[in-house]
Write a protein that holds these residues in place. Structure first.
Motif, PDB file in Angstrom:
ATOM      1  N   GLU A 295      48.898  -4.123 -68.326  1.00  0.00           N
ATOM      2  CA  GLU A 295      48.248  -4.395 -69.613  1.00  0.00           C
ATOM      3  C   GLU A 295      48.267  -3.101 -70.425  1.00  0.00           C
ATOM      4  N   THR A 297      48.438  -1.210 -74.225  1.00  0.00           N
ATOM      5  CA  THR A 297      48.204  -1.304 -75.671  1.00  0.00           C
ATOM      6  C   THR A 297      48.806  -0.072 -76.325  1.00  0.00           C
ATOM      7  N   PRO A 335      43.803  -1.551 -67.578  1.00  0.00           N
ATOM      8  CA  PRO A 335      44.503  -1.492 -68.865  1.00  0.00           C
ATOM      9  C   PRO A 335      44.811  -0.035 -69.247  1.00  0.00           C
ATOM     10  N   ASN A 354      43.541   5.507 -69.222  1.00  0.00           N
ATOM     11  CA  ASN A 354      43.267   4.302 -68.441  1.00  0.00           C
ATOM     12  C   ASN A 354      41.923   4.464 -67.750  1.00  0.00           C
TER      13      ASN A 354
END
Length: 405
Positions: A295, A297, A335, A354
């Motif tokens: 995950e 971003t 994430p 993270n």
């Protein structure tokens, strides 16, 4: 240690060896023959002039003239040995010149060769003897056409002249030898520097291999672990994981083949044709990580990534790649936020964060050299890199790189 290696340690000894005239039994060169013949002719001409003056004196017996002729010829022939034994030849001719004016020319040439081929101390000792001979010879065999003082002054001046000339020639030859050895040493040092630069380049390639293969192999490990612990996964998911494993293995093999080709030797590969990662390809790296189940971003506020300097963009890519690899190793399932900002004149900033992992996992072993390599890479690019744990148990990597306006 060979004789050549020892010469490198003693350049002055090498100069003396090259100027000594002892060629170890090697044959004379054309230049040596020309010089020796010229010296013989000059000594013979000087002796014939002196012999003519002796014959012009009616008081000189014929036996003395014959003896002078034989001794003068022998003195000229001795000059052929002056290269091998310059001291002995000079001393012998000086002694003969005490009573033999015909040998004076050969003596002067012997003194010149001595000054060229031997150091100052030996030249000074033999030269002092020659200066002593200068007034003795006119005293034992006076010239009826010149006074004693005139003959002595001429003899002293000639001895000083040939000795000075010989030492000047020796100094010049020593300078040439020294400059030649310095040039050889400079070439050797340049070759060593080139070899060191090549070794450093290969070390950089080895670090590059770690960055690339660690990323690929981590993907293999993650997907292989998923297939191991989820044997009942849907067929589509298994097929997708197998495809990722296949693609990652193929890319890792390709990277390894290209890097080994570079290490095989300079000029044997087409490394210049290999596409290098840039800031533009950062999106592809993020997509690859997402396809592996992470995950991620990405917040990229750089207006025109294509304008970023190639070295800076490549460094940003490698930092993100290594940080994502470490996140998969040490915080699987957590994430990851990747932030890239900056522009011309302001520099580039990349931050990868993270949180702490929420599920238990089996750590993937690592070498611990990835972050050290990233710090070196950022420093070589003119920037800096900081990394360390966060207060919430996560981890953060932040780098600042220059981007000239």
């Amino acid at each position: 240690m060979t004789r050549t290696e020892y010469r490198w340690l003693l350049p002055s000894a090498l100069a003396d060896d090259e100027l000594s005239g002892d060629r170890g039994g090697s044959r004379r060169t054309v230049r040596d023959w020309a010089v020796d013949i010229t010296a013989f002719v000059c000594a013979a001409g000087f002796g014939m002039i002196a012999l003519a003056a002796i014959e012009a004196d009616p008081t000189t017996p014929d036996g003395v003239v014959l003896a002078d002729s034989l001794i003068g010829a022998a003195s000229c022939c001795v000059l052929w040995l002056r290269r091998r034994w310059p001291v002995g030849v000079a001393v012998g001719l000086t002694a003969i010149s005490l009573v033999e004016p015909v040998a004076a020319g050969a003596m002067l040439i012997g003194l010149f060769s001595l000054a060229v081929h031997r150091p100052y101390k030996q030249v000074a000792l033999v030269g002092a003897g020659a200066l002593v001979v200068a007034p003795v010879q006119p005293m034992l065999r006076p010239d009826p056409e010149a006074s004693f003082f005139a003959s002595t002054a001429i003899g002293v001046l000639l001895v000083l002249l040939v000795l000075s000339w010989g030492m000047v020639v020796r100094s010049r030859r020593q300078l040439v030898v020294t400059l030649r050895e310095r040039a050889r040493r400079a070439e050797a040092e340049a070759a060593l520097r080139a070899e060191q630069a090549q070794r450093l380049a290969r070390q950089a390639i080895a670090r590059e291999m770690h960055d690339v293969l660690a990323h690929r192999l981590t993907l293999l490990s993650v997907h292989a672990g998923a297939l191991e612990f989820r044997p009942d996964a849907p067929t589509a998911e298994v097929a997708r994981a197998a495809g990722v494993i296949r693609d990652s293995a193929h890319e890792a093999l390709q990277d390894l083949r290209e890097i080994i080709g570079v290490l095989r030797g300079p000029g044997d590969t087409d490394d210049g044709n290999r596409p290098q990662p840039t800031l533009v390809t950062l999106d592809a790296l993020i997509d690859e990580s997402r396809s592996a189940g992470m995950e991620v971003t990405l917040a990229n506020s750089v207006a025109d990534p294509a304008r970023a300097p190639a070295a800076t963009g490549r460094t940003v890519y490698r930092i993100a790649q290594e940080a994502l690899t470490n996140a998969r190793k040490h915080a699987p399932g957590a994430p990851v936020d990747v932030t890239v900002a900056g522009g011309p004149g302001d520099g580039l900033t990349i931050e990868v964060r993270n949180p702490a992992p929420t599920e238990p996992f089996e750590p993937v072993p690592g070498s611990g050299q990835g972050l050290i390599g990233l710090t070196e890479r950022a420093g070589l690019a003119g920037g800096s890199l900081d990394h360390g744990p966060r207060p919430d148990g996560g981890f953060a990597v932040e780098a600042r790189l220059p981007w000239p306006a």
